[in-house]
Design a protein around this motif. Structure first.
Motif, PDB file in Angstrom:
ATOM      1  N   GLY A  23       7.889   5.233  -2.519  1.00  0.00           N
ATOM      2  CA  GLY A  23       7.002   6.335  -2.873  1.00  0.00           C
ATOM      3  C   GLY A  23       5.529   5.992  -2.794  1.00  0.00           C
ATOM      4  N   SER A  24       5.205   4.893  -2.137  1.00  0.00           N
ATOM      5  CA  SER A  24       3.801   4.488  -2.019  1.00  0.00           C
ATOM      6  C   SER A  24       3.066   5.401  -1.035  1.00  0.00           C
ATOM      7  CB  SER A  24       3.716   3.041  -1.528  1.00  0.00           C
ATOM      8  OG  SER A  24       4.359   2.172  -2.432  1.00  0.00           O
ATOM      9  N   PRO A  25       1.757   5.576  -1.222  1.00  0.00           N
ATOM     10  CA  PRO A  25       0.988   6.425  -0.304  1.00  0.00           C
ATOM     11  C   PRO A  25       0.853   5.776   1.071  1.00  0.00           C
ATOM     12  CG  PRO A  25      -0.469   5.329  -1.875  1.00  0.00           C
ATOM     13  CD  PRO A  25       0.920   5.054  -2.340  1.00  0.00           C
ATOM     14  N   ILE A  26       1.009   6.572   2.120  1.00  0.00           N
ATOM     15  CA  ILE A  26       0.835   6.115   3.499  1.00  0.00           C
ATOM     16  C   ILE A  26      -0.086   7.123   4.177  1.00  0.00           C
ATOM     17  CG2 ILE A  26       1.975   5.465   5.657  1.00  0.00           C
ATOM     18  CD1 ILE A  26       4.566   5.140   4.101  1.00  0.00           C
ATOM     19  N   SER A  27      -1.213   6.672   4.696  1.00  0.00           N
ATOM     20  CA  SER A  27      -2.200   7.595   5.243  1.00  0.00           C
ATOM     21  C   SER A  27      -1.694   8.242   6.527  1.00  0.00           C
ATOM     22  CB  SER A  27      -3.520   6.867   5.520  1.00  0.00           C
ATOM     23  OG  SER A  27      -3.403   6.035   6.659  1.00  0.00           O
ATOM     24  N   GLU A  28      -2.164   9.462   6.795  1.00  0.00           N
ATOM     25  CA  GLU A  28      -1.775  10.179   8.004  1.00  0.00           C
ATOM     26  C   GLU A  28      -2.183   9.403   9.255  1.00  0.00           C
ATOM     27  OE1 GLU A  28      -2.592  14.509  10.178  1.00  0.00           O
ATOM     28  OE2 GLU A  28      -3.053  14.228   8.044  1.00  0.00           O
ATOM     29  N   ARG A  29      -3.308   8.693   9.180  1.00  0.00           N
ATOM     30  CA  ARG A  29      -3.788   7.916  10.330  1.00  0.00           C
ATOM     31  C   ARG A  29      -2.789   6.835  10.706  1.00  0.00           C
ATOM     32  NH1 ARG A  29      -6.803   3.119  10.315  1.00  0.00           N
ATOM     33  NH2 ARG A  29      -7.749   2.636  12.339  1.00  0.00           N
ATOM     34  N   ILE A  33      -0.547   6.406  14.161  1.00  0.00           N
ATOM     35  CA  ILE A  33      -0.520   5.195  14.986  1.00  0.00           C
ATOM     36  C   ILE A  33       0.914   4.713  15.195  1.00  0.00           C
ATOM     37  CG2 ILE A  33      -1.135   2.738  15.039  1.00  0.00           C
ATOM     38  CD1 ILE A  33      -3.725   3.500  13.550  1.00  0.00           C
ATOM     39  N   PHE A  34       1.694   4.762  14.115  1.00  0.00           N
ATOM     40  CA  PHE A  34       3.075   4.304  14.176  1.00  0.00           C
ATOM     41  C   PHE A  34       3.908   5.163  15.117  1.00  0.00           C
ATOM     42  CE2 PHE A  34       7.408   4.482  12.174  1.00  0.00           C
ATOM     43  CZ  PHE A  34       7.817   3.228  12.600  1.00  0.00           C
ATOM     44  N   THR A  35       3.801   6.488  14.997  1.00  0.00           N
ATOM     45  CA  THR A  35       4.592   7.379  15.847  1.00  0.00           C
ATOM     46  C   THR A  35       4.183   7.263  17.312  1.00  0.00           C
ATOM     47  OG1 THR A  35       3.082   9.214  15.333  1.00  0.00           O
ATOM     48  CG2 THR A  35       5.075   9.016  14.001  1.00  0.00           C
ATOM     49  N   ARG A  61       9.955  12.939   3.178  1.00  0.00           N
ATOM     50  CA  ARG A  61       8.835  13.052   2.250  1.00  0.00           C
ATOM     51  C   ARG A  61       7.807  14.080   2.715  1.00  0.00           C
ATOM     52  NH1 ARG A  61       6.095   7.523   0.539  1.00  0.00           N
ATOM     53  NH2 ARG A  61       4.646   9.085  -0.278  1.00  0.00           N
ATOM     54  N   ASN A  62       8.075  14.706   3.872  1.00  0.00           N
ATOM     55  CA  ASN A  62       7.173  15.714   4.435  1.00  0.00           C
ATOM     56  C   ASN A  62       5.759  15.183   4.667  1.00  0.00           C
ATOM     57  OD1 ASN A  62       9.023  17.966   4.528  1.00  0.00           O
ATOM     58  ND2 ASN A  62       8.862  18.065   2.291  1.00  0.00           N
ATOM     59  N   LEU A  63       5.694  13.917   5.082  1.00  0.00           N
ATOM     60  CA  LEU A  63       4.393  13.338   5.381  1.00  0.00           C
ATOM     61  C   LEU A  63       3.889  13.840   6.736  1.00  0.00           C
ATOM     62  CD1 LEU A  63       4.808   9.642   4.160  1.00  0.00           C
ATOM     63  CD2 LEU A  63       3.807  11.586   2.962  1.00  0.00           C
ATOM     64  N   LYS A  64       2.594  13.853   6.899  1.00  0.00           N
ATOM     65  CA  LYS A  64       1.981  14.312   8.142  1.00  0.00           C
ATOM     66  C   LYS A  64       1.582  13.116   8.994  1.00  0.00           C
ATOM     67  CE  LYS A  64       0.195  18.519   5.991  1.00  0.00           C
ATOM     68  NZ  LYS A  64      -1.021  19.299   5.680  1.00  0.00           N
TER      69      LYS A  64
END
Length: 277
Positions: A23-29, A33-35, A61-64
């Motif tokens: 559940g740690s925060p992961i920035s959209e940036r 880069i990963f994708t 997690r519906n992250l962008k």
């Protein structure tokens, strides 16, 4: 090279999966880069599997950015499914656990009968009986898939307290004969006859030989998640840039587990061979 991580994409994927699961925060940036990295090249089976698990966690997690995550996820799982003959056979069996986890975690995209298809169950059970999954990291990758789970389910698992049982004690008086041979570059070889305790591993044999004749049998090792990796014997160092390594055989058959996991039997001829790949 430029734009590539210092470690491997497998490790990056594992790190993102761990951050996502906790559940740690992961920035959209960083997600972007990963994708993008996952879509630029063809990756190994292990990377595709861990990458698919990480992408699925980001999706849940519906992250962008949402669309790039979905596209990368479908590509990773599609490559895994299309390569199922490769990781499902005996030679690629160590990749089966992660690959099955990835497909189980993405059931909505592909059929869920992969576990019972194409002899995969037979190959895995044969490998287990042969001791190929005795190494903790190999077992940890396979066990979730054996019960239709994946690393994505880890947050829902309650771990019971383990009960440690004493291992059977083998009398130190019980010994067996083995032969240990080191084959250097140019087919120069040195052999030694040893009496070792019942239950000894190849690593135990190497240590005994080193203590008796260090000139020929002195060795160095490195600790990895897959167990001890032999980096040098008798002054000859394995060198990835030269594609050289120390290959281990017993009675001229390559071993399928590490030197610290393979338990020798009476009369075994253990060979350490300086080889190229």
């Amino acid at each position: 090279g430029p734009g590539h991580p210092v470690t491997t994409y497998y490790q990056v994927s594992l790190a993102i999966l761990g951050l996502c699961e906790s559940g740690s925060p992961i920035s959209e940036r960083y997600v972007q880069i990963f994708t993008e990295a996952t879509n630029k090249m063809r990756h190994s089976i292990d990377y595709n599997a861990v990458g698919a698990l990480a992408l699925r966690c980001l999706q849940l997690r519906n992250l962008k950015p949402i669309r790039p995550i979905s596209i990368a996820l479908v590509r990773r799982t599609a490559e895994l499914y299309c390569a199922r003959d490769e990781w499902g056979d005996a030679a690629g069996i160590y990749s089966a656990g992660l690959a099955m986890q990835a497909l189980l975690g993405n059931r909505e995209y592909f059929p869920t009968d992969i576990w019972v298809s194409e002899g995969l169950r037979r190959n895995i059970l044969e490998a287990i009986r042969a001791g190929r999954f005795d190494i903790p990291i190999a077992a940890a990758q396979l066990l979730p898939a054996m019960v239709d789970k994946s690393y994505l389910d880890i947050v829902f698992v309650e771990c019971p307290v383990a009960i440690v049982q004493d291992e059977a004690v083998v009398s130190e008086l019980e010994t067996i004969p083995v032969v240990y041979t080191v084959i250097q570059r140019g087919c120069i070889n040195h052999s030694i006859n040893l009496q070792v305790k019942v239950g000894s591993t190849i690593l135990d044999v190497m240590e005994m030989a080193q203590n008796i004749e260090s000139q020929y049998f002195k060795f160095a090792k490195a600790d990895t998640v897959w167990g001890w990796y032999i980096t040098s014997i008798g002054g000859s160092d394995a060198n990835p840039s030269e594609r050289t390594y120390w290959e281990f055989l017993v009675d001229n058959e390559p071993i399928t587990v590490g030197v610290a996991a393979y338990r020798v039997k009476s009369g075994d001829h253990i060979i350490a061979k300086f080889s190229e790949y």
